[in-house]
Design a protein around this motif. Sequence first.
Motif, PDB file in Angstrom:
ATOM      1  N   ARG A  56       3.320  21.815 -86.186  1.00  0.00           N
ATOM      2  CA  ARG A  56       2.739  21.023 -87.275  1.00  0.00           C
ATOM      3  C   ARG A  56       1.593  20.163 -86.744  1.00  0.00           C
ATOM      4  NH1 ARG A  56       7.920  18.110 -89.619  1.00  0.00           N
ATOM      5  NH2 ARG A  56       8.216  17.722 -87.388  1.00  0.00           N
ATOM      6  N   PRO A  57       0.368  20.385 -87.222  1.00  0.00           N
ATOM      7  CA  PRO A  57      -0.796  19.655 -86.682  1.00  0.00           C
ATOM      8  C   PRO A  57      -0.736  18.171 -87.005  1.00  0.00           C
ATOM      9  CG  PRO A  57      -1.421  20.921 -88.619  1.00  0.00           C
ATOM     10  CD  PRO A  57      -0.019  21.335 -88.279  1.00  0.00           C
ATOM     11  N   GLU A  58      -1.501  17.402 -86.237  1.00  0.00           N
ATOM     12  CA  GLU A  58      -1.492  15.950 -86.397  1.00  0.00           C
ATOM     13  C   GLU A  58      -1.920  15.520 -87.795  1.00  0.00           C
ATOM     14  OE1 GLU A  58      -3.663  13.991 -83.292  1.00  0.00           O
ATOM     15  OE2 GLU A  58      -2.812  15.291 -81.740  1.00  0.00           O
ATOM     16  N   TRP A  87      -0.574  24.970 -85.780  1.00  0.00           N
ATOM     17  CA  TRP A  87      -0.964  25.761 -86.959  1.00  0.00           C
ATOM     18  C   TRP A  87      -2.475  25.963 -87.033  1.00  0.00           C
ATOM     19  CZ3 TRP A  87       1.941  26.644 -91.832  1.00  0.00           C
ATOM     20  CH2 TRP A  87       1.130  27.035 -92.893  1.00  0.00           C
ATOM     21  N   ASP A  88      -3.234  24.946 -86.703  1.00  0.00           N
ATOM     22  CA  ASP A  88      -4.681  24.988 -86.879  1.00  0.00           C
ATOM     23  C   ASP A  88      -5.392  25.917 -85.895  1.00  0.00           C
ATOM     24  OD1 ASP A  88      -4.727  23.276 -89.042  1.00  0.00           O
ATOM     25  OD2 ASP A  88      -5.108  21.480 -87.857  1.00  0.00           O
ATOM     26  N   GLY A 118      -6.208  30.310 -97.126  1.00  0.00           N
ATOM     27  CA  GLY A 118      -5.792  29.352 -96.113  1.00  0.00           C
ATOM     28  C   GLY A 118      -6.946  28.793 -95.307  1.00  0.00           C
ATOM     29  N   ASP A 119      -6.601  28.093 -94.278  1.00  0.00           N
ATOM     30  CA  ASP A 119      -7.604  27.538 -93.383  1.00  0.00           C
ATOM     31  C   ASP A 119      -8.103  28.630 -92.443  1.00  0.00           C
ATOM     32  OD1 ASP A 119      -7.050  25.131 -94.572  1.00  0.00           O
ATOM     33  OD2 ASP A 119      -5.646  24.505 -93.026  1.00  0.00           O
ATOM     34  N   LYS A 125     -12.919  29.057 -82.760  1.00  0.00           N
ATOM     35  CA  LYS A 125     -11.965  27.949 -82.894  1.00  0.00           C
ATOM     36  C   LYS A 125     -10.780  28.150 -81.959  1.00  0.00           C
ATOM     37  CE  LYS A 125      -9.444  25.188 -86.268  1.00  0.00           C
ATOM     38  NZ  LYS A 125      -9.154  24.952 -87.697  1.00  0.00           N
ATOM     39  N   VAL A 126     -10.263  29.385 -81.886  1.00  0.00           N
ATOM     40  CA  VAL A 126      -9.153  29.662 -80.969  1.00  0.00           C
ATOM     41  C   VAL A 126      -9.576  29.354 -79.535  1.00  0.00           C
ATOM     42  CG1 VAL A 126      -7.576  31.412 -80.063  1.00  0.00           C
ATOM     43  CG2 VAL A 126      -8.184  31.428 -82.486  1.00  0.00           C
ATOM     44  N   HIS A 127     -10.796  29.767 -79.184  1.00  0.00           N
ATOM     45  CA  HIS A 127     -11.285  29.555 -77.823  1.00  0.00           C
ATOM     46  C   HIS A 127     -11.452  28.066 -77.502  1.00  0.00           C
ATOM     47  CE1 HIS A 127     -14.193  29.729 -74.400  1.00  0.00           C
ATOM     48  NE2 HIS A 127     -13.467  30.769 -74.072  1.00  0.00           N
TER      49      HIS A 127
END
Length: 211
Positions: A56-58, A87-88, A118-119, A125-127
């Motif tokens: 769960r992201p901040e 998640w993000d 979704g987002d 972004k993954v990198h």
Amino acid sequence: EKERAWDWCDVLVLPTLSENFGLVVAEALARGKRVMGYDEMLADGAPTDITGWYWRPERWIGRKGQREVRTMADWTSRGYDMINCDWDYTYFYCNQNLDEDPFMYGGNVEIGQRPFGGDSISLEKVHSFDPARGVAERDCRHVLGSVCSNWAEYTWNRYDFEWKLWPRALALAEVLWSGRGRPHFADFRRRAAVARRRLIRAGVNCAPLAD
């Protein structure tokens, strides 16, 4: 009605589940097993022998219906070993931000995400993901790694699964292998293009590299 349902779950159901689950955890630990579970199970002062999955992201902190959302820094400072599957960054059933994408993606309407949209979690972004972001240097030993997350209910077949996994799994692999000292994204993208050609030749349904 929905808010009252959440209150009922928190007050009546979850404590009972927590108590029973605590007995199961205690029995497993007594047998020398290592228990792993999502971070919700750590909210009631669970023993630090448990490895938590931080998902769960901040930005969810304070969100109604979410029990005691904490940061990675908080959990690790309490002595918990953690798998950071934020998640993000690691939920690959979220779309890839491609101009053309034939597959559908999952989303959670209850928390404000668009269904099958979704987002976006792009390759770049993954990198950029830092599993130990905000964690004190002394606590980084508690950050064990990460995972590529893709829920089966949002996956139609093998081709869909491979498309959502690759090439983003390459980016996550580099994050985990190379850490904060990894090369810039432009360098990774050049090498990822070569890796993608190899995957295609091997029959893997690898998605294109987004511009």
